[in-house]
Write an enzyme that holds these catalytic residues in place. Structure first.
Site, PDB file in Angstrom:
ATOM      1  CG  HIS A 117      40.803 -33.242  12.202  1.00  9.24           C
ATOM      2  ND1 HIS A 117      41.859 -33.579  12.957  1.00  9.24           N
ATOM      3  CD2 HIS A 117      40.620 -34.346  11.074  1.00  9.24           C
ATOM      4  CE1 HIS A 117      42.463 -34.762  12.389  1.00  9.24           C
ATOM      5  NE2 HIS A 117      41.914 -35.188  11.248  1.00  9.24           N
ATOM      6  CG  ASP A 123      39.049 -51.844  29.109  1.00 14.90           C
ATOM      7  OD1 ASP A 123      38.033 -51.477  29.626  1.00 14.90           O
ATOM      8  OD2 ASP A 123      39.508 -52.769  29.666  1.00 14.90           O
TER       9      ASP A 123
END
Length: 450
Positions: free
Chosen positions: A166, A381
């Site tokens: 992170h 996508d």
């Protein structure tokens, strides 16, 4: 409804992990992380996962190959991800851009995607199968900064799971990187990206000299006086809040009250969680709302910046008031968190990190909520269309995430088992519809458990 791991047994065959490196030569250099990046509260690995159905237009295409090749091309632009973190003086984090690569696991699961049901959601009992914890990969220093696994299902669908250090990126920054992979996966030429990456971590680092100019309740160090229940092993459950559940919670507010879905839901969860923890009424509790500083007037975070540009200002109260006062009280407190986030507040956070030695956020009595519904996981996508589910893969003891799912919001919660049981009972009271006592308790759907 809950799903148990015993009903989800299936075989996953994994290939040996391999390192994916940039396809083009990249500079060997040391790059400093910002003073927002390297705070203690971001020194952890965060998992995410996306599930994709079979797409007849992609017949004959292997998602492992497509994503791995797209990853290698994206790393030529985002080459710091292929390096390793080192620590300098005063624990300052730097990326040694070695081009060693990120870890990639290819896998096959002897199950069809629809067989998983709600186990695709946060807290999934099969996450360990779909995101294998490669030995030695989970550290902060000297380890790969990304772990990725693509698992093909028998039906032609697949899961793309990943784990990010992170300190390198927040949600928005990391989705920007994933979009770069997706562009290459769908055939984009390697000459350019729609959004070129911007490093420039110095733009959100401490001033010279640093100076704390704001009040930061989210970093106050307090003694943990939780009861014994709160110190037992935590468990996870995820809760779905559709229009009916949100409306039921809103019914606890007076007719004149005006609040967003985020504010109402956050106040409800804060109230239920505080009651479930059974704290001393005089203890101070906090709710911290993570806020993205991109677009904040006066800060000028550039388009394409993929580092951490977040802060989590807190609202505070005595536990007894959160537990006993009407929900409107908690809602009004939640409303005070976001306006704290100004350019000056953000700079004050960076300065606080330097002055106070990069402290951890408050743990005792704190509840951090992270709304990632607009970050873009659920629209990612790679050529197979949008995922059935895309988002963070679970919660942490003091951190929960809001993700899109169907027509509502899914929220994973991580609490010790006795506390979780009380939390569920409190949530039933808050989601009774209508709020006139004429209908029995109608809890939000429990959709996964680990």
């Amino acid at each position: 409804m809950s799903t148990s791991s015993s009903s989800m047994l299936f075989t996953v065959t994994r290939q040996e992990p391999r390192l994916v490196v940039p396809v083009e030569p990249t500079p060997r250099e040391l790059k400093q992380l910002s003073d927002i990046d390297d705070q203690e509260g971001l020194r952890f690995q965060i998992p995410a996962i996306m599930f994709y159905k079979s797409n007849p237009f992609m017949e004959g295409e292997d998602p492992v190959r497509v994503i791995r090749e797209g990853l290698a091309k994206a790393l030529s632009f985002y080459y710091p991800f292929a390096g390793r973190l080192v620590e300098g003086p005063n624990r300052k984090l730097l990326v040694d851009c070695t081009s060693e690569g990120v870890l990639f696991v290819e896998a096959d699961a002897e199950v069809e995607l629809n067989r998983l049901g709600d186990a695709i959601l946060p807290g999934s009992p099969v996450l360990e199968e779909l995101l294998h914890d490669v030995p030695g990969s989970d550290g902060i220093l000297g380890c790969p900064l990304l772990l990725l696994q693509v698992t093909r299902f028998r039906c032609g669908g697949f899961a793309f799971a990943l784990r990010l250090n992170h300190t390198m990126s927040d949600g928005a920054g990391f989705v920007q990187f994933l979009n770069a992979i997706a562009e290459f996966a769908k055939g984009k030429e390697a000459a350019a990206l729609s959004v070129p990456p911007v490093w420039q971590r110095e733009l959100v680092s401490a001033r010279h000299p640093p100076r704390i100019t704001c009040l930061h309740h989210e970093y106050e160090q307090v003694i943990d006086s939780n009861n014994d229940d709160a110190n037992t092993t935590p468990m996870q459950k995820s809760f779905f809040f559709g229009p009916k559940e949100i409306r039921a919670i809103q019914n606890h507010l007076p007719p004149h009250a005006s609040a967003s879905t985020f504010e109402v839901l956050t106040a409800c969860l804060w109230k239920c969680r505080t009651r479930a923890l059974a704290l001393d009424p005089n203890n101070t509790v906090r709710v911290s709302c993570l806020i993205n500083s991109r677009g904040l007037p006066g800060l000028n975070v550039p388009h394409g910046y993929y580092g951490n540009a977040i802060a989590y200002p807190a609202a505070v109260s005595k536990a007894g008031k959160i537990c006993s006062f009407p929900l409107e009280y908690a809602v009004e407190l939640v409303k005070t968190a976001k306006p704290q986030m100004t350019a000056e507040y953000f700079r004050s956070v960076a300065d606080l990190m330097v002055i106070k030695g990069r402290p951890l956020h408050t743990v005792a009595g704190n509840f951090i909520v992270v709304d990632v519904r607009r970050v873009g996981f659920e629209t990612m996508d790679f050529g197979w269309g949008k995922p059935v589910y895309g988002g963070i893969a679970g919660a942490f003891p003091v951190i929960s995430f809001y993700m899109n799912f169907k027509d509502g919001i899914v929220v994973p919660i991580c609490l010790p088992k006795p506390v979780m049981e009380r939390f569920e009972e409190e949530l039933k009271k808050m989601t009774k519809e209508p709020f006139d006592g004429s209908v029995g308790h109608k809890p939000p759907k429990i959709i996964s458990m680990l």
